[in-house]
Write a protein that holds these residues in place. Structure first.
Motif, PDB file in Angstrom:
ATOM      1  N   GLY A  10       0.824  -1.208   0.000  1.00 15.70           N
ATOM      2  CA  GLY A  10       0.000   0.000   0.000  1.00 15.70           C
ATOM      3  C   GLY A  10       0.847   1.242   0.000  1.00 15.70           C
TER       4      GLY A  10
ATOM      5  N   ASP B  68      -4.976  -9.195   2.844  1.00 10.90           N
ATOM      6  CA  ASP B  68      -5.840  -9.234   1.673  1.00 10.90           C
ATOM      7  C   ASP B  68      -6.909 -10.316   1.789  1.00 10.90           C
ATOM      8  OD1 ASP B  68      -5.186  -7.183   0.054  1.00 10.90           O
ATOM      9  OD2 ASP B  68      -3.828  -8.297  -1.240  1.00 10.90           O
TER      10      ASP B  68
ATOM     11  N   THR C 196     -14.872  -0.225  -8.979  1.00 11.92           N
ATOM     12  CA  THR C 196     -15.616  -0.213  -7.717  1.00 11.92           C
ATOM     13  C   THR C 196     -16.348  -1.524  -7.506  1.00 11.92           C
ATOM     14  OG1 THR C 196     -15.923   2.189  -7.870  1.00 11.92           O
ATOM     15  CG2 THR C 196     -17.406   0.982  -6.402  1.00 11.92           C
TER      16      THR C 196
ATOM     17  N   ALA D  92     -13.878  -4.338  -6.689  1.00 13.90           N
ATOM     18  CA  ALA D  92     -13.392  -4.245  -5.309  1.00 13.90           C
ATOM     19  C   ALA D  92     -14.435  -4.784  -4.339  1.00 13.90           C
ATOM     20  CB  ALA D  92     -13.038  -2.801  -4.971  1.00 13.90           C
ATOM     21  N   GLU D  93     -15.713  -4.445  -4.559  1.00 11.92           N
ATOM     22  CA  GLU D  93     -16.777  -4.951  -3.696  1.00 11.92           C
ATOM     23  C   GLU D  93     -16.900  -6.473  -3.833  1.00 11.92           C
ATOM     24  OE1 GLU D  93     -20.335  -2.875  -4.685  1.00 11.92           O
ATOM     25  OE2 GLU D  93     -19.682  -0.967  -3.796  1.00 11.92           O
TER      26      GLU D  93
ATOM     27  N   ARG E 243     -14.420  -9.006  -1.889  1.00 14.75           N
ATOM     28  CA  ARG E 243     -14.452  -9.238  -0.434  1.00 14.75           C
ATOM     29  C   ARG E 243     -14.761 -10.703  -0.146  1.00 14.75           C
ATOM     30  NH1 ARG E 243     -18.177  -3.922   0.723  1.00 14.75           N
ATOM     31  NH2 ARG E 243     -16.559  -2.364   0.274  1.00 14.75           N
TER      32      ARG E 243
ATOM     33  N   GLU F  23      -6.303   0.166 -10.821  1.00 12.22           N
ATOM     34  CA  GLU F  23      -7.050   0.604  -9.646  1.00 12.22           C
ATOM     35  C   GLU F  23      -7.322  -0.548  -8.690  1.00 12.22           C
ATOM     36  OE1 GLU F  23     -11.212   2.894  -8.448  1.00 12.22           O
ATOM     37  OE2 GLU F  23     -10.362   3.159 -10.462  1.00 12.22           O
ATOM     38  N   VAL F  24      -7.668  -1.725  -9.220  1.00 13.32           N
ATOM     39  CA  VAL F  24      -8.009  -2.825  -8.315  1.00 13.32           C
ATOM     40  C   VAL F  24      -6.780  -3.337  -7.571  1.00 13.32           C
ATOM     41  CG1 VAL F  24     -10.037  -3.531  -9.626  1.00 13.32           C
ATOM     42  CG2 VAL F  24      -7.833  -4.621 -10.107  1.00 13.32           C
TER      43      VAL F  24
ATOM     44  N   HIS G 238      -4.932  -1.555  -5.926  1.00 18.22           N
ATOM     45  CA  HIS G 238      -4.928  -0.774  -4.689  1.00 18.22           C
ATOM     46  C   HIS G 238      -6.179  -0.975  -3.849  1.00 18.22           C
ATOM     47  CE1 HIS G 238      -1.904   1.341  -7.120  1.00 18.22           C
ATOM     48  NE2 HIS G 238      -1.395   1.740  -5.977  1.00 18.22           N
ATOM     49  N   THR G 239      -7.262  -1.466  -4.456  1.00 17.71           N
ATOM     50  CA  THR G 239      -8.546  -1.480  -3.747  1.00 17.71           C
ATOM     51  C   THR G 239      -9.115  -2.873  -3.481  1.00 17.71           C
ATOM     52  OG1 THR G 239      -9.764  -1.271  -5.847  1.00 17.71           O
ATOM     53  CG2 THR G 239      -9.178   0.772  -4.704  1.00 17.71           C
TER      54      THR G 239
ATOM     55  N   ALA H 238      -9.869  -6.581  -2.117  1.00 18.66           N
ATOM     56  CA  ALA H 238      -9.785  -7.159  -0.778  1.00 18.66           C
ATOM     57  C   ALA H 238      -9.280  -8.582  -0.807  1.00 18.66           C
ATOM     58  CB  ALA H 238     -11.165  -7.112  -0.110  1.00 18.66           C
TER      59      ALA H 238
END
Length: 281
Positions: free
Chosen positions: A102, A133, A234, A237-238, A241, A267-268, A270-271, A273
């Motif tokens: 990160g 993660d 987005t 990333a959701e 999880r 982007e993913v 960094h975001t 899970a």
């Protein structure tokens, strides 16, 4: 790309000093799944002096022998620039696994510099993993990002890899497509919104088609289709999880793969899970 036709080289794991057990366990699991050896590589940024000692690799090698006794493991410490050495060594490997903290993939380096460069330039698929993660017992679920408008070979290659990874893990596969963009929102007087129901059904039909293409090769992989009018990064990333792995393809929309990852892929990293697998052409 099913497992029988995938490269059989070792999994290459880049390890830094301290707190790298999470990277090594991920790499060892990947090696065990693909039934290939594991090679741990620690790169010392040096000033021309001779490298001595095993650094952090000896205890990590013992960890693999203890927790993954079926995995043949080797380890070494070399001098050089970490990103350049890992990219060069990625050639004969089947996968490369690196950590991303990160605030920098390796200590003392700018934001994600090593993990970013390896994910962009490596000659094989790359898994980027951060501490924390994955939950201790992740769901048997692999997530794959799908751009239904992308008909390039890399998109198909990434989907093949996602199916193969789900099959190896005995996991379900979730095909995810995020389709929201500003062009869907009318902005002028008298402008009518598009028929979202028709657009949504077209996306679902495209996802079903991609799943059907691979059903004969992977009959044991349950597939779930997940499409929403939401930014792709987005939504991914959701969806990541609790998942075991997120798979995305990368070629860079500008065509400059040697300079860029695609915007969603970058982007993913960094975001997400869960660990992220970047699949190159």
């Amino acid at each position: 790309m099913d497992d029988a036709t995938m490269p059989r080289g070792p999994v290459l794991a880049g390890v830094d000093r301290g707190g790298q057990e999470y990277v090594v366990r991920c790499a060892a699991e990947q090696a065990a799944l693909h039934r290939v050896p594991l090679h741990l590589l620690h790169v010392v940024e040096h000033d021309g002096t001779e490298v001595s000692g095993d650094g952090p690799v000896a205890p990590l090698e013992r960890l693999v022998r203890t927790e993954f006794p079926g995995v043949a493991v080797t380890a070494e410490t070399v001098a050089g620039r970490a990103s350049a050495v890992l990219v060069e060594r990625s050639g004969p490997a089947s996968w490369t696994v690196v950590g991303h903290r990160g605030s920098g993939g390796f200590s003392r380096l700018p934001l994600g510099s090593v993990s970013w460069q390896v994910a962009t330039h490596a000659a094989n698929p790359v898994i980027v993993v951060r501490p924390g993660d994955s939950p201790p017992d992740p769901e048997r679920r692999v997530v794959a990002g799908v751009d239904v408008a992308d008909t390039s070979p890399i998109s198909s290659h990434a989907l093949d890899a996602a199916f193969a990874e789900a099959a190896l893990r005995g996991a379900s596969l979730e095909l995810v497509h995020g389709s929201f963009h500003l062009g869907e929102t009318p902005t002028g007087p008298g402008m009518a919104a598009p028929d979202f129901d028709i657009l949504d059904e077209a996306v679902r039909a495209a996802l079903r088609e991609e799943a059907d293409k691979r059903r004969d090769r992977y009959p044991g992989v349950p597939v779930r289709l997940h499409a929403e009018r939401l930014r792709a990064a987005t939504l991914l990333a959701e969806s990541s999880r609790g998942a075991a792995l997120l798979v995305v393809g990368s070629h860079g929309r500008s065509g400059l793969r040697r300079l860029l990852l695609g915007s969603v892929s970058s982007e993913v990293l960094h975001t997400a899970a869960c660990p992220v697998a970047i699949i190159h052409p």
